[in-house]
Design an enzyme around this catalytic site. Structure first.
Site, PDB file in Angstrom:
ATOM      1  CE  LYS A  13     -21.523  26.325  -6.507  1.00 49.60           C
ATOM      2  NZ  LYS A  13     -21.212  25.743  -7.836  1.00 49.60           N
ATOM      3  NE  ARG A  85     -26.972  29.382  -9.391  1.00 49.83           N
ATOM      4  CZ  ARG A  85     -26.654  28.243  -8.797  1.00 49.83           C
ATOM      5  NH1 ARG A  85     -26.747  28.102  -7.499  1.00 49.83           N
ATOM      6  NH2 ARG A  85     -26.231  27.252  -9.529  1.00 49.83           N
ATOM      7  NE  ARG A 121     -23.241  16.854 -10.115  1.00 52.87           N
ATOM      8  CZ  ARG A 121     -23.322  18.169  -9.941  1.00 52.87           C
ATOM      9  NH1 ARG A 121     -22.815  18.737  -8.865  1.00 52.87           N
ATOM     10  NH2 ARG A 121     -23.919  18.923 -10.845  1.00 52.87           N
ATOM     11  NE  ARG A 154     -27.433  18.741  -9.977  1.00 53.73           N
ATOM     12  CZ  ARG A 154     -26.781  19.777  -9.456  1.00 53.73           C
ATOM     13  NH1 ARG A 154     -26.094  19.614  -8.337  1.00 53.73           N
ATOM     14  NH2 ARG A 154     -26.804  20.949 -10.044  1.00 53.73           N
ATOM     15  NE  ARG A 165     -26.192  23.216 -13.877  1.00 52.96           N
ATOM     16  CZ  ARG A 165     -25.564  22.123 -13.442  1.00 52.96           C
ATOM     17  NH1 ARG A 165     -25.633  20.995 -14.134  1.00 52.96           N
ATOM     18  NH2 ARG A 165     -24.907  22.153 -12.322  1.00 52.96           N
TER      19      ARG A 165
HETATM   20  P1  AP5 Z   1     -19.849  19.315  -6.636  1.00 49.54           P
HETATM   21  O1  AP5 Z   1     -19.214  19.479  -5.307  1.00 49.54           O
HETATM   22  O2  AP5 Z   1     -21.149  18.622  -6.741  1.00 49.54           O
HETATM   23  O3  AP5 Z   1     -19.848  20.737  -7.404  1.00 49.54           O
HETATM   24  P2  AP5 Z   1     -20.756  22.022  -7.206  1.00 49.54           P
HETATM   25  O4  AP5 Z   1     -19.864  23.215  -7.338  1.00 49.54           O
HETATM   26  O5  AP5 Z   1     -21.569  21.910  -5.976  1.00 49.54           O
HETATM   27  O6  AP5 Z   1     -21.620  21.938  -8.520  1.00 49.54           O
HETATM   28  P3  AP5 Z   1     -23.195  22.115  -8.756  1.00 49.54           P
HETATM   29  O7  AP5 Z   1     -23.498  21.535 -10.097  1.00 49.54           O
HETATM   30  O8  AP5 Z   1     -23.959  21.602  -7.596  1.00 49.54           O
HETATM   31  O9  AP5 Z   1     -23.294  23.655  -8.826  1.00 49.54           O
HETATM   32  P4  AP5 Z   1     -24.460  24.470  -9.387  1.00 49.54           P
HETATM   33  O10 AP5 Z   1     -24.119  25.792  -8.821  1.00 49.54           O
HETATM   34  O11 AP5 Z   1     -24.627  24.420 -10.841  1.00 49.54           O
HETATM   35  O12 AP5 Z   1     -25.761  23.702  -8.869  1.00 49.54           O
HETATM   36  P5  AP5 Z   1     -26.829  24.011  -7.745  1.00 49.54           P
HETATM   37  O13 AP5 Z   1     -27.239  22.734  -7.174  1.00 49.54           O
HETATM   38  O14 AP5 Z   1     -26.342  25.098  -6.847  1.00 49.54           O
HETATM   39  O15 AP5 Z   1     -18.779  18.545  -7.570  1.00 49.54           O
HETATM   40  C1  AP5 Z   1     -19.091  18.214  -8.911  1.00 49.54           C
HETATM   41  C2  AP5 Z   1     -18.514  16.823  -9.261  1.00 49.54           C
HETATM   42  O16 AP5 Z   1     -17.089  16.895  -9.213  1.00 49.54           O
HETATM   43  C3  AP5 Z   1     -18.905  15.714  -8.274  1.00 49.54           C
HETATM   44  O17 AP5 Z   1     -19.030  14.534  -8.983  1.00 49.54           O
HETATM   45  C4  AP5 Z   1     -17.700  15.639  -7.297  1.00 49.54           C
HETATM   46  O18 AP5 Z   1     -17.555  14.343  -6.748  1.00 49.54           O
HETATM   47  C5  AP5 Z   1     -16.547  15.998  -8.225  1.00 49.54           C
HETATM   48  N1  AP5 Z   1     -15.467  16.746  -7.565  1.00 49.54           N
HETATM   49  C6  AP5 Z   1     -15.585  17.695  -6.600  1.00 49.54           C
HETATM   50  N2  AP5 Z   1     -14.369  18.191  -6.273  1.00 49.54           N
HETATM   51  C7  AP5 Z   1     -13.476  17.545  -7.079  1.00 49.54           C
HETATM   52  C8  AP5 Z   1     -12.047  17.605  -7.231  1.00 49.54           C
HETATM   53  N3  AP5 Z   1     -11.296  18.456  -6.485  1.00 49.54           N
HETATM   54  N4  AP5 Z   1     -11.465  16.806  -8.143  1.00 49.54           N
HETATM   55  C9  AP5 Z   1     -12.198  15.971  -8.896  1.00 49.54           C
HETATM   56  N5  AP5 Z   1     -13.539  15.835  -8.793  1.00 49.54           N
HETATM   57  C10 AP5 Z   1     -14.169  16.627  -7.903  1.00 49.54           C
HETATM   58  O19 AP5 Z   1     -28.039  24.635  -8.581  1.00 49.54           O
HETATM   59  C11 AP5 Z   1     -28.806  23.843  -9.453  1.00 49.54           C
HETATM   60  C12 AP5 Z   1     -29.960  24.649 -10.008  1.00 49.54           C
HETATM   61  O20 AP5 Z   1     -30.812  25.089  -8.936  1.00 49.54           O
HETATM   62  C13 AP5 Z   1     -29.581  25.943 -10.734  1.00 49.54           C
HETATM   63  O21 AP5 Z   1     -29.261  25.727 -12.076  1.00 49.54           O
HETATM   64  C14 AP5 Z   1     -30.857  26.780 -10.555  1.00 49.54           C
HETATM   65  O22 AP5 Z   1     -31.846  26.356 -11.447  1.00 49.54           O
HETATM   66  C15 AP5 Z   1     -31.303  26.400  -9.163  1.00 49.54           C
HETATM   67  N6  AP5 Z   1     -30.751  27.304  -8.143  1.00 49.54           N
HETATM   68  C16 AP5 Z   1     -29.890  26.956  -7.125  1.00 49.54           C
HETATM   69  N7  AP5 Z   1     -29.583  28.028  -6.384  1.00 49.54           N
HETATM   70  C17 AP5 Z   1     -30.250  29.081  -6.930  1.00 49.54           C
HETATM   71  C18 AP5 Z   1     -30.314  30.465  -6.623  1.00 49.54           C
HETATM   72  N8  AP5 Z   1     -29.632  30.993  -5.596  1.00 49.54           N
HETATM   73  N9  AP5 Z   1     -31.098  31.254  -7.402  1.00 49.54           N
HETATM   74  C19 AP5 Z   1     -31.804  30.748  -8.425  1.00 49.54           C
HETATM   75  N10 AP5 Z   1     -31.777  29.452  -8.787  1.00 49.54           N
HETATM   76  C20 AP5 Z   1     -31.001  28.632  -8.040  1.00 49.54           C
HETATM   77 MG    MG Z   2     -23.629  21.683  -5.574  1.00 49.36          MG
END
Ligand code: AP5
Ligand code: MG
Length: 207
Positions: A13, A85, A121, A154, A165
């Site tokens: 994402k 979420r 990552r 991370r 997660r």
């Molecule tokens: P990346 O683009 O980083 O993936 P992502 O979908 O953004 O994954 P996240 O881990 O950031 O999602 P998440 O929803 O768990 O975390 P968030 O930060 O929102 O890509 C991942 C890896 O793959 C990278 O190394 C990239 O280079 C590689 N890659 C990308 N595309 C690729 C491809 N096509 N081919 C190969 N490799 C590829 O949330 C974290 C925490 O914050 C949550 O657990 C929660 O505690 C809190 N939080 C965040 N938002 C909320 C909310 N709305 N409500 C409550 N808690 C929240």
């Molecule tokens: Mg992300």
């Protein structure tokens, strides 16, 4: 465009949102990034969020709703990455949006591929750049190729936290797929393949 990005941890994402930002200048509101920034700065919000993020739990709705509603003010083009979420957040979003969403993009990928993306990552703690040891390595190895800072894993990418997660995603976030399908907003994008291939599909889905 007023977009929501939906999809499991590690699906890409953030990677795709950044591309839309670079090409079209749309504002990306990534709640995970905002919360990690607050943690790094040691703000009261960061202190509160820390315990939840480290365990892979969702941060309480009131905190993230507040964070998002402040940033949405006056924005015409935005991508919400990681929000809403759960159903409570989705209902809150409907109330705070001055105009309805244009689309909700759901990125789809098998679990083994999600785990491979998360386990490789690396992130830059200074500028937020995101790398992958295999699919998107930094040109400077262990250092960020944009700002030279040593890259880190991370905190919530440890295997046991990743498993949790993914479970939280299935239980609390995945029901939003049907929620938005019923509202005729859902666009499904296959997230397999290179970031460029996924970006091509994303652009087609937004036409
Ligand atoms: P990346 O683009 O980083 O993936 P992502 O979908 O953004 O994954 P996240 O881990 O950031 O999602 P998440 O929803 O768990 O975390 P968030 O930060 O929102 O890509 C991942 C890896 O793959 C990278 O190394 C990239 O280079 C590689 N890659 C990308 N595309 C690729 C491809 N096509 N081919 C190969 N490799 C590829 O949330 C974290 C925490 O914050 C949550 O657990 C929660 O505690 C809190 N939080 C965040 N938002 C909320 C909310 N709305 N409500 C409550 N808690 C929240
Ligand atoms: Mg992300």
């Amino acid at each position: 465009m007023r977009l929501v990005f939906l999809g499991a941890p590690g699906v890409g994402k953030g990677t795709q949102a950044r591309r839309l930002q670079e090409e079209y200048g749309w504002t990306v509101i990534a709640t995970g990034d905002l919360l990690r920034q607050a943690m790094a700065e040691g703000t009261p919000l960061g202190e509160l969020a820390k315990a939840y993020i480290q365990k892979g739990e969702l941060v309480p709705d009131a905190l993230v709703n507040q964070l998002v509603s402040e940033r949405l003010q006056g924005l015409e083009h935005f991508v919400l990455d990681g929000y809403p979420r759960n159903l409570t957040q989705a209902e809150m979003l409907e109330r705070i949006l001055p105009q309805p969403l244009d689309a909700v993009v759901y990125f789809e990928l098998a679990e083994e591929a999600l785990i491979a993306r998360l386990s490789g990552r690396r992130i830059c703690p200074a500028c937020g750049a995101v790398f992958h040891v295999v699919s998107n390595p930094s040109a400077r190895g262990e250092l960020c190729d944009r700002c030279g800072t040593p890259l880190v894993i991370r905190e919530d990418d440890r295997p046991e936290t990743v498993r949790h997660r993914l479970r939280v995603y299935q239980e609390q976030t995945a029901p939003l797929i049907d929620y938005y399908r019923q509202r005729s907003l859902l666009r499904v994008v296959d997230a397999e393949g290179t970031p460029e291939e996924v970006y091509q599909r994303l652009q087609k889905a937004l036409l």
